[in-house]
Write an enzyme that holds these catalytic residues in place. Structure first.
Site, PDB file in Angstrom:
ATOM      1  N   LYS A   1       0.832  -1.216   0.000  1.00  0.00           N
ATOM      2  CA  LYS A   1       0.000   0.000   0.000  1.00  0.00           C
ATOM      3  C   LYS A   1       0.860   1.256   0.000  1.00  0.00           C
ATOM      4  O   LYS A   1       0.623   2.187  -0.777  1.00  0.00           O
ATOM      5  CB  LYS A   1      -0.923  -0.034   1.229  1.00  0.00           C
ATOM      6  CG  LYS A   1      -1.842   1.180   1.354  1.00  0.00           C
ATOM      7  CD  LYS A   1      -3.094   0.835   2.112  1.00  0.00           C
ATOM      8  CE  LYS A   1      -2.919   0.864   3.620  1.00  0.00           C
ATOM      9  NZ  LYS A   1      -2.887   2.226   4.176  1.00  0.00           N
TER      10      LYS A   1
ATOM     11  N   ARG B   1       2.950   5.974  -3.354  1.00  0.00           N
ATOM     12  CA  ARG B   1       4.120   6.720  -3.827  1.00  0.00           C
ATOM     13  C   ARG B   1       4.282   6.593  -5.343  1.00  0.00           C
ATOM     14  O   ARG B   1       4.726   7.525  -6.002  1.00  0.00           O
ATOM     15  CB  ARG B   1       5.377   6.238  -3.081  1.00  0.00           C
ATOM     16  CG  ARG B   1       5.399   6.767  -1.643  1.00  0.00           C
ATOM     17  CD  ARG B   1       6.193   5.873  -0.732  1.00  0.00           C
ATOM     18  NE  ARG B   1       6.352   6.434   0.608  1.00  0.00           N
ATOM     19  CZ  ARG B   1       5.467   6.333   1.586  1.00  0.00           C
ATOM     20  NH1 ARG B   1       4.311   5.713   1.386  1.00  0.00           N
ATOM     21  NH2 ARG B   1       5.706   6.865   2.777  1.00  0.00           N
TER      22      ARG B   1
ATOM     23  N   GLY C   1      -4.524   8.419   5.593  1.00  0.00           N
ATOM     24  CA  GLY C   1      -3.576   9.396   6.141  1.00  0.00           C
ATOM     25  C   GLY C   1      -2.406   9.627   5.200  1.00  0.00           C
ATOM     26  O   GLY C   1      -1.904  10.751   5.071  1.00  0.00           O
TER      27      GLY C   1
ATOM     28  N   SER D   1       8.160   9.502  11.486  1.00  0.00           N
ATOM     29  CA  SER D   1       6.989   9.255  10.642  1.00  0.00           C
ATOM     30  C   SER D   1       7.365   9.364   9.172  1.00  0.00           C
ATOM     31  O   SER D   1       7.850  10.401   8.717  1.00  0.00           O
ATOM     32  CB  SER D   1       5.881  10.268  10.977  1.00  0.00           C
ATOM     33  OG  SER D   1       5.015  10.438   9.870  1.00  0.00           O
TER      34      SER D   1
ATOM     35  N   ASP E   1       2.728  -0.843  12.132  1.00  0.00           N
ATOM     36  CA  ASP E   1       1.405  -1.214  11.608  1.00  0.00           C
ATOM     37  C   ASP E   1       1.011  -2.631  12.011  1.00  0.00           C
ATOM     38  O   ASP E   1      -0.135  -3.044  11.811  1.00  0.00           O
ATOM     39  CB  ASP E   1       1.375  -1.065  10.082  1.00  0.00           C
ATOM     40  CG  ASP E   1       1.352   0.404   9.668  1.00  0.00           C
ATOM     41  OD1 ASP E   1       1.133   1.268  10.538  1.00  0.00           O
ATOM     42  OD2 ASP E   1       1.568   0.684   8.477  1.00  0.00           O
TER      43      ASP E   1
ATOM     44  N   LYS F   1      -3.490   6.439  15.039  1.00  0.00           N
ATOM     45  CA  LYS F   1      -3.627   5.734  13.753  1.00  0.00           C
ATOM     46  C   LYS F   1      -5.108   5.766  13.343  1.00  0.00           C
ATOM     47  O   LYS F   1      -5.865   6.590  13.831  1.00  0.00           O
ATOM     48  CB  LYS F   1      -3.095   4.306  13.871  1.00  0.00           C
ATOM     49  CG  LYS F   1      -1.591   4.247  14.113  1.00  0.00           C
ATOM     50  CD  LYS F   1      -0.798   4.691  12.920  1.00  0.00           C
ATOM     51  CE  LYS F   1       0.693   4.667  13.167  1.00  0.00           C
ATOM     52  NZ  LYS F   1       1.449   5.299  12.083  1.00  0.00           N
TER      53      LYS F   1
ATOM     54  N   ARG G   1      -5.183   2.565  18.459  1.00  0.00           N
ATOM     55  CA  ARG G   1      -5.024   1.108  18.376  1.00  0.00           C
ATOM     56  C   ARG G   1      -4.705   0.465  19.719  1.00  0.00           C
ATOM     57  O   ARG G   1      -4.977  -0.728  19.914  1.00  0.00           O
ATOM     58  CB  ARG G   1      -3.963   0.738  17.329  1.00  0.00           C
ATOM     59  CG  ARG G   1      -4.498   0.930  15.931  1.00  0.00           C
ATOM     60  CD  ARG G   1      -3.569   0.450  14.856  1.00  0.00           C
ATOM     61  NE  ARG G   1      -4.275   0.544  13.577  1.00  0.00           N
ATOM     62  CZ  ARG G   1      -3.676   0.695  12.394  1.00  0.00           C
ATOM     63  NH1 ARG G   1      -2.358   0.760  12.326  1.00  0.00           N
ATOM     64  NH2 ARG G   1      -4.387   0.771  11.298  1.00  0.00           N
TER      65      ARG G   1
END
Ligand code: S3P
Length: 463
Positions: free
Chosen positions: A38, A43, A120, A192, A349, A376, A380
């Site tokens: 993903k 990108r 996001g 990040s 993740d 997130k 979470r």
């Protein structure tokens, strides 16, 4: 049928909820090809659109989040055509794209607000691109995205010269008034990849070198792709810098990134559900073909090996600038461990599925240094703590992590997804270890990253 996909819909007040029903049915066996990555799919659309000429993207993830990124660039005048993937085994999960990139200065003003849905990555990376455009554009998203923090990209991009406004403090909807940008040296308070990528993309539009320093190394797909396109990207430990291309002489005053010709590897984060399922369900053996093993993403493998899992990495190779391999996992008895800092980031993740592995391991697992999980697609830490308790697991929430005491058996329960795809899929895997039928409600969110999840799990149950 042991697994039922959204066949029944539950009515809750006015809302109709998709549900997944899971009943254990012995071991999981067979071979799967996970959906395309993903992060790389997003990108590829962004950098293909900003390059000059035709890009070919094979094995693109045909799920809601990356489709949001496609639509955003189509709204800005980029022609993106889908070519049906020959190899697609699972319906609608992968496809090939042709992108007619118009260069860094080829985007046009979008007529409408751009809807990033649940994504996001779409929103934060677009902020970086839009910061460098000579027009104004607005971004919005679904209820979950509208409460996710955007100050982390607003601060550096404002320092570079963009003006970003929001009606609700720094939360979406956002309006980005792009313009001429100056390079900065930015010490990011968070590790990040979305923040880093937004700054790198804006850095393309600067005259000079833009530098970002992160507290820890986040995923580096943007750097790899930009380099392959000829951009000058330097990486020194935790520092990444990019030389703006707009005014470079070797581009003769014209913005130029080389078009892409890539085949995207499988998504490690989607493979993660099957890696853990194969390890925790007694008697299981699963081969997972052609999955990305970028070291910034594979913390889960180190974590599971330390917990006692049998995992083999075979056929390691490079695919379009990214490391990839086949993985082989086998049922293994797990033990609880401590997971902190850098390792937690490399598995950020995978937190929900790690919580499931911890719930069936012997002893206690403690995860710390993962405060980012609070912001997130859902909180979470809170979501997993609440849902695992329903299955009889003893869980203690920490500010930046969780403590979980493993159990021999989980209780079946009615589970909420919290609108979070990774919570929904992780709890479905937990259901494979429970007694009786587990129902996961509100599972439409699975389509944001993994539309064929249930079909793949069913295939393994058939063996
Ligand atoms: C992503 C970066 C990570 C990750 C997200 C995808 C990306 O987010 O959690 O799922 O594609 O850049 P952060 O940048 O917020 O850490």
């Amino acid at each position: 049928m042991p697994l039922k996909r959204n066949s029944k819909r539950h009515r809750q007040g006015e809302r109709v909820l998709d549900v997944i029903k899971v009943t254990p049915k012995g071991s999981l066996r067979g071979e799967i090809v996970p959906p395309p990555d993903k992060s790389i799919s997003h990108r590829a659309v962004i950098l293909g659109s900003l390059s000059e000429g035709e890009s070919t993207i094979k094995n693109f993830l045909r799920a809601e989040d990356p489709i949001r990124t496609i639509k955003a660039f189509q709204q800005m005048g980029i022609e993106i055509t889908e070519v049906k993937s020959q190899k697609s085994k699972v319906k609608s999960q992968n496809t090939d794209l042709i992108i007619n990139g118009k260069g860094l200065t080829g985007l046009r003003t979008p007529q409408d607000i751009i809807d990033c849905g649940n994504s996001g990555t779409t929103m934060r990376l677009l902020c970086g691109v839009l910061a460098g455009q000579p027009f104004r554009a607005a971004l919005t998203g679904d209820a979950s995205l509208r409460i996710r923090p955007m100050q982390r990209v607003i601060t550096p991009l404002t320092e570079m010269g963009a003006r970003i406004t929001s009606e609700a403090k720094s939360y979406p909807p956002l309006t980005i008034h792009g313009g001429s940008l100056r390079p900065i040296y930015y010490k990011s308070p968070v590790a990040s990849a979305q923040v880093k990528s937004a700054i790198l993309l804006a850095g393309l539009y600067c005259d000079g070198v833009t530098k970002i320093r992160e507290p820890d190394k986040s995923r580096d797909h943007t750097e790899r792709m930009l380099r392959a396109q000829g951009a000058e990207v330097e990486i020194k430990d935790l520092e990444v810098s990019i030389k703006g291309t707009l005014n470079q002489e070797r581009f003769r005053g014209r913005a130029h990134l080389k078009p892409l010709d890539i085949t995207i590897p499988g998504d490690f984060s989607s493979a993660a559900f099957f890696i853990v399922a194969g390890i925790i369900v007694p008697g299981s053996e699963i081969s997972i073909k052609n999955v990305g093993i970028n070291p910034t993403r594979t913390g889960l493998l180190d974590i599971l090996k330390t917990m006692g899992a049998e995992i083999k990495i075979e056929n390691e190779h490079e695919q379009s600038g990214e490391p990839a391999a086949d993985l082989y996992v086998k049922y293994s008895q797990l033990k609880g461990i401590d997971i902190e800092g850098d390792l937690a980031l490399r598995a950020i993740d995978e937190f929900p599925i790690i919580c499931v592995a911890a719930s069936v391991a012997s002893g206690i697992t403690k995860i710390t240094g993962a405060g980012e999980l609070r912001v997130k697609e859902s909180d979470r830490i809170a979501s997993m703590a609440k849902e695992l308790r329903k299955m009889g697991v003893t869980v203690e929430e920490l500010k930046d992590g969780i403590i979980i005491e493993g159990k021999d058996r989980l209780n079946s329960a009615i589970i909420q997804s919290h609108g979070d795809h990774r919570v929904a899929m992780s709890m479905a895997v937990a259901g494979l270890f429970a007694q009786g039928e587990t129902i996961i409600e509100d599972t439409e969110c699975v389509n944001t990253s993994f539309p064929g999840f249930i079909e793949m799990l069913k295939k393994l149950q058939r063996g």
